[in-house]
Design an enzyme around this catalytic site. Sequence first.
Site, PDB file in Angstrom:
ATOM      1  N   CYS A  62      -4.331  38.350  60.963  1.00 10.98           N
ATOM      2  CA  CYS A  62      -5.097  37.106  61.080  1.00 10.98           C
ATOM      3  C   CYS A  62      -5.464  36.509  59.730  1.00 10.98           C
ATOM      4  O   CYS A  62      -5.617  35.290  59.601  1.00 10.98           O
ATOM      5  CB  CYS A  62      -6.380  37.327  61.877  1.00 10.98           C
ATOM      6  SG  CYS A  62      -6.179  38.303  63.372  1.00 10.98           S
ATOM      7  N   ASP A  97       3.591  38.696  41.984  1.00 13.27           N
ATOM      8  CA  ASP A  97       3.775  37.380  42.603  1.00 13.27           C
ATOM      9  C   ASP A  97       3.983  36.317  41.529  1.00 13.27           C
ATOM     10  O   ASP A  97       3.590  35.165  41.693  1.00 13.27           O
ATOM     11  CB  ASP A  97       2.583  37.011  43.489  1.00 13.27           C
ATOM     12  CG  ASP A  97       2.883  35.853  44.444  1.00 13.27           C
ATOM     13  OD1 ASP A  97       4.053  35.440  44.531  1.00 13.27           O
ATOM     14  OD2 ASP A  97       1.940  35.346  45.077  1.00 13.27           O
TER      15      ASP A  97
END
Length: 703
Positions: free
Chosen positions: A632, A329
């Site tokens: 979630c 990332d």
Amino acid sequence: MNGRWLVSATLLILGACGKSPELAKDTAPKAPYGRIDQARVAAANNEPQNWFTTGRTFSEERFSPLDQINVSNVQQLGFAWHYDLQTERGLEATPVVVDGVLFASSNWSKVYALDARTGRELWAFDPKVPGEWARNACCDVVNRGVAVWQGKVYVGTLDGRLIALDANTGKELWSQDTLIDHSRSYTVTGAPRIAGGKVIIGNGGAEMGVRGYITAYDAESGAQAWRFFTVPGDPKLPFEHPELEAASKTWDPNSRWEAGGGGTAWDAMAYDPELNLLYVGTGNASPFPQSVRSPKGGDNLYLSSILAIHPDTGRLAWHYQTTPGESWDYTAVQHIILTDLQIGATTRKVLLQAPKNGFFYVLDRATGELLSAEKYVDVNWASHVDLKTGRPVPTGQGDYSKEPKRVAPGPFGGHNWQPMAFSPQTGLVYIPTLDRTAYYAADPDYKYIPRRSFNMGRAGAKEYATQVRDGAVMTRKGALKAWDPIAQREVWRIDYPWFYNGGLLATAGNLVFQGTTDGYLKAYAADSGKLAAEVFVGTSIMAAPASYSVDGEQYIAVLAGYGGAQLDEYLEGSAARKYGNAGRIVTFKLDGGKVPVPPEKDWNANIPPLPERMQADAATLERGALLFGQHCGVCHSLSDTPGGYPNLLRLAPGKHAIFDEIVLRGALASRGMANFSKEISEADAHAIHAFLIDQAYEASAKR
């Protein structure tokens, strides 16, 4: 948000401005608004009272030539006015100020035009982004700013539109859908940029599984001029433009093309009108591990790269890749600054960037030649950057293809989206750095799932288990560092106990301004780092300030509000935890008043009763935990500490009663809670609900 403290704030505003509402209205700026063009922006130093672009100039130095507020009198800085944005989500934009009108964007891509002297609203625009689009955003429903050009205001919306507004009225003039595939989790959160009469916009979503690109539109008509894809698609299909054929040779032909590849251009851009080159930073891979994404290796262009593009044609002039084979990332979308530096006996036109990977880069912006690269934070994945090849030299510590590895920096990077600043007076770059390592583990069973919250290809459970086994404590702190880009060394630093502090502004008053997690606007001497002043705001600040003047009086303006990737948890000691997160634009001037502060929050007041436990065996609870992480966890943490999202461990009885209606039928879609009926079944929702109730009992026992 609109409690009694705002009423008292209004009285303070009028007192600080010293004017009645009627007089403030009479002295408001007169239309036409936003009449700037390339000549005005190129000569921005001749109009220091304005802040023409998100970085003030095309070069994005974020330096104001104003010096009325300076190191000798900044202790007198106080409250001028504020504007309530009526939000508790993250605020990341820097305002644009043109001829006494302040233009700003807030979350959900809303846009405002204000009288820059008083904060009086001239107009407001709401693009009405569907609430359920929040599910596509990896890092909150933020927006990083607008572009103003020839009487228009441009904003990119979370749901992928590029909209042109009339700068005088806020009326929509045209709108373009910039998304190539609505079945993918694309978003737009970055500020548009103007280059060669075109409006340029990128997108985000690499964590979810998308393919990056930037698009140019005619600034007047909105007609699409060109599109540049930052990574190739499946080589079995035609290439959209010539650069992709060369890039495809740096990928395994059998790469995971269904996952998009990544490379999204979600933030940094800069423009050199003399060279007529647009510079764009590109993002991380999708999925993360190269061993999963492109098993035979390769550089995987143009991930984590700086691209120099001809804005007239959309063709590539040169590229430089900061992190070949990107797997961590390590985006290169962090703030890009263009300036001139005396390197040796030669003045070079350079590009400066401190991307996530931990190295500070100085490139020749005409050719892309690497001039220098040194570590600006702790780095263990590479030993150094070889100046002959321009490539980092891996240490092996970053290779997590076979076993979990603790890597520095972690995915937040050594520097994230918060803008740095450059002062031509001191010759220093000011960087809001991060110190946060992370464990990485590849998921050998990775499968791309459309519309899933995350498609990163990391084995989160294995990463967590390794961290627990090793007893490692993840550091989470930050610093403001003054960096000499010629000598490539740290000159001074300010350490913070929090890692997610605000972006930076440098001024000719020998000052550097930064907002902090604990709710201060701080001013440091730019040459020495000595704290010159601090003003308590009572709201955590992430955004970078801007400076402007009206009728000879200098102001500092900043959007105050916490969130972004940290919205799930208000850190200990943060103003957000103590006072909540009342988002607003706060503006300061010399001899101003005291900033109005929201009332303190009692997060433990009125804790709802625990619901009855659901019938669920251990396997069901384990499945619920897995599903929670997949669908979630992008928003909701399992921490029982305050945050910007609803605490699912403290749900009210009424919410438990309609849990399936919320999760499967979109009962709260208008408030950002998406309908997940296409991703999970009723049995899945039951497992998640049972798991959350089980966790609620555990949290209650620890209180």
